[in-house]
Motif scaffolding. Structure first.
Motif, PDB file in Angstrom:
ATOM      1  N   GLY A 264       0.835  -1.193   0.000  1.00  0.00           N
ATOM      2  CA  GLY A 264       0.000   0.000   0.000  1.00  0.00           C
ATOM      3  C   GLY A 264       0.869   1.242   0.000  1.00  0.00           C
ATOM      4  N   TRP A 265       0.376   2.289  -0.650  1.00  0.00           N
ATOM      5  CA  TRP A 265       1.089   3.577  -0.646  1.00  0.00           C
ATOM      6  C   TRP A 265       0.097   4.659  -0.246  1.00  0.00           C
ATOM      7  N   ALA A 266       0.408   5.371   0.832  1.00  0.00           N
ATOM      8  CA  ALA A 266      -0.451   6.454   1.311  1.00  0.00           C
ATOM      9  C   ALA A 266       0.401   7.675   1.581  1.00  0.00           C
ATOM     10  N   LEU A 267      -0.065   8.813   1.141  1.00  0.00           N
ATOM     11  CA  LEU A 267       0.689  10.054   1.308  1.00  0.00           C
ATOM     12  C   LEU A 267       0.984  10.341   2.772  1.00  0.00           C
ATOM     13  N   ARG A 268       0.063  10.002   3.654  1.00  0.00           N
ATOM     14  CA  ARG A 268       0.260  10.323   5.074  1.00  0.00           C
ATOM     15  C   ARG A 268       1.481   9.635   5.671  1.00  0.00           C
ATOM     16  N   ASN A 269       1.976   8.580   5.012  1.00  0.00           N
ATOM     17  CA  ASN A 269       3.141   7.867   5.525  1.00  0.00           C
ATOM     18  C   ASN A 269       4.463   8.545   5.182  1.00  0.00           C
ATOM     19  N   SER A 270       4.418   9.550   4.300  1.00  0.00           N
ATOM     20  CA  SER A 270       5.670  10.202   3.907  1.00  0.00           C
ATOM     21  C   SER A 270       5.605  11.720   3.934  1.00  0.00           C
ATOM     22  N   GLU A 271       4.402  12.310   4.073  1.00  0.00           N
ATOM     23  CA  GLU A 271       4.288  13.755   3.907  1.00  0.00           C
ATOM     24  C   GLU A 271       5.026  14.550   4.969  1.00  0.00           C
ATOM     25  N   ALA A 272       5.158  14.007   6.176  1.00  0.00           N
ATOM     26  CA  ALA A 272       5.872  14.737   7.220  1.00  0.00           C
ATOM     27  C   ALA A 272       7.376  14.728   6.975  1.00  0.00           C
ATOM     28  N   GLU A 273       7.951  13.554   6.723  1.00  0.00           N
ATOM     29  CA  GLU A 273       9.397  13.461   6.555  1.00  0.00           C
ATOM     30  C   GLU A 273       9.877  14.013   5.214  1.00  0.00           C
TER      31      GLU A 273
END
Length: 324
Positions: A264-273
């Motif tokens: 799965g790919w979700a923006l919330r998993n990378s948007e902070a870093e």
């Protein structure tokens, strides 16, 4: 002065949108280090409808555009009256999104919009462009290799075609209706497969000379994911980023034995870093008109139910907006 907002007041899983209501809230005050933004434009994204359907936020809305209404003590990054993007999605603990007129955020979560970017493009600066950029960089597809995508006629799908073409990556684009083919090819799509009269796996083999796609992006899930994984090379990567056909995905065990990776790919998993990277890279792509967000119909905030209905229509055109 009041703050109109769309609020989820109750929740019924059988009809989640019925629990939404237009309410009036107090306008927030600018605390030290905070910025109050008057949001004037916000898109209706699939992720917004998903958050409503899963009862995740009290006030929906993943992104938007507005004007600085008030700044708190110590704010140095923006000034009153400035055009900005409020990154409401990175302040989830409040449970409040962009489907309201006023929000208060820390100054680091408010981005000044360059004059070269329109209000409409700024309002949809985050969800689709950041996702397209993030997924395509994570896939690391070499130039002249094929990336396959489902739901290619969507606003996000069109942006992926634009960015892939700019980076020299070839695209195989899956759509449901044959009439979308020429439109996407005019946008820069290399190949378009219509599921209403073509077999996906057979066509991908023909297009790639048997090599299959280097990697794939799937917004559909459900049983269709099996066709996607069958169309990817041995050891290839498939990112599932949408659930148009539901929260389950069917895979072929033989494809797993071939080393096809599904995640799965979700923006919330990378948007902070990757926050600074996304802002820098994506803003330049939009300024250069490499990624061109597609604009659709607009509705007043009070007409949110009509906007939701329009956003779910097939062949609706561009992104639906809520104004006011």
């Amino acid at each position: 002065m009041s703050n109109r907002a769309v609020e989820q007041q109750n929740f019924d899983a059988q009809d989640p949108f019925a629990g939404l209501a237009l309410v009036t809230k107090p306008v927030p005050k600018a605390e030290p280090g905070h910025v109050v933004v008057r949001i004037t434009l916000r898109p209706v994204n699939p992720t917004d409808l998903l958050s409503i359907s899963s009862n995740r936020l009290r006030i929906p809305g993943s992104e938007g555009f507005g004007i600085v209404h008030e700044v708190g003590e110590g704010v140095t990054t923006v000034a009153k009256g400035q055009r900005v993007v409020p990154f409401v999605g990175l302040d989830r603990q409040k449970g409040e999104g962009s489907w309201q007129q006023y929000v208060s955020l820390k100054q680091e979560l408010v981005w000044p919009v360059p004059d070269s970017i329109s209000d409409e493009a700024a309002a949809q600066f985050v969800v689709n462009p950041w996702t397209v950029y993030g997924m395509l960089t994570d896939l690391k597809v070499p130039k002249r290799e094929y990336v396959l995508q489902t739901a290619a006629g969507s606003v996000l799908g069109r942006q992926l075609i634009q960015l892939a073409k700019h980076w020299g990556i070839k695209t195989i684009n899956i759509v449901r209706r044959a009439e979308q083919k020429e439109e996407l090819k005019a946008l820069g799509a290399d190949e378009v497969i219509s599921t209403d009269n073509e077999d996906v796996a057979t066509r991908v083999k023909e297009i790639t000379g048997g090599k299959l796609a280097y990697a794939a992006l799937d917004a559909v899930a459900g049983t269709f994911t099996k066709q996607v994984t069958a169309s990817v090379r041995d050891g290839g990567q498939v990112f599932i980023y949408g659930v148009l056909a539901g929260w389950d995905a069917t895979l072929g065990v033989g494809d797993l034995f071939r080393g096809v990776h599904v995640a799965g790919w979700a923006l919330r998993n990378s948007e902070a870093e990757r926050f600074e990277e996304y802002i820098d890279k994506v803003s330049k792509l939009i300024e250069a008109k490499i990624i061109v967000p597609l604009e659709g119909e607009t509705y007043d905030l009070a007409d949110f139910q009509l906007a939701i209905k329009k956003s779910t229509e097939v062949a609706r055109g561009g992104k639906v907006f809520l104004t006011g």
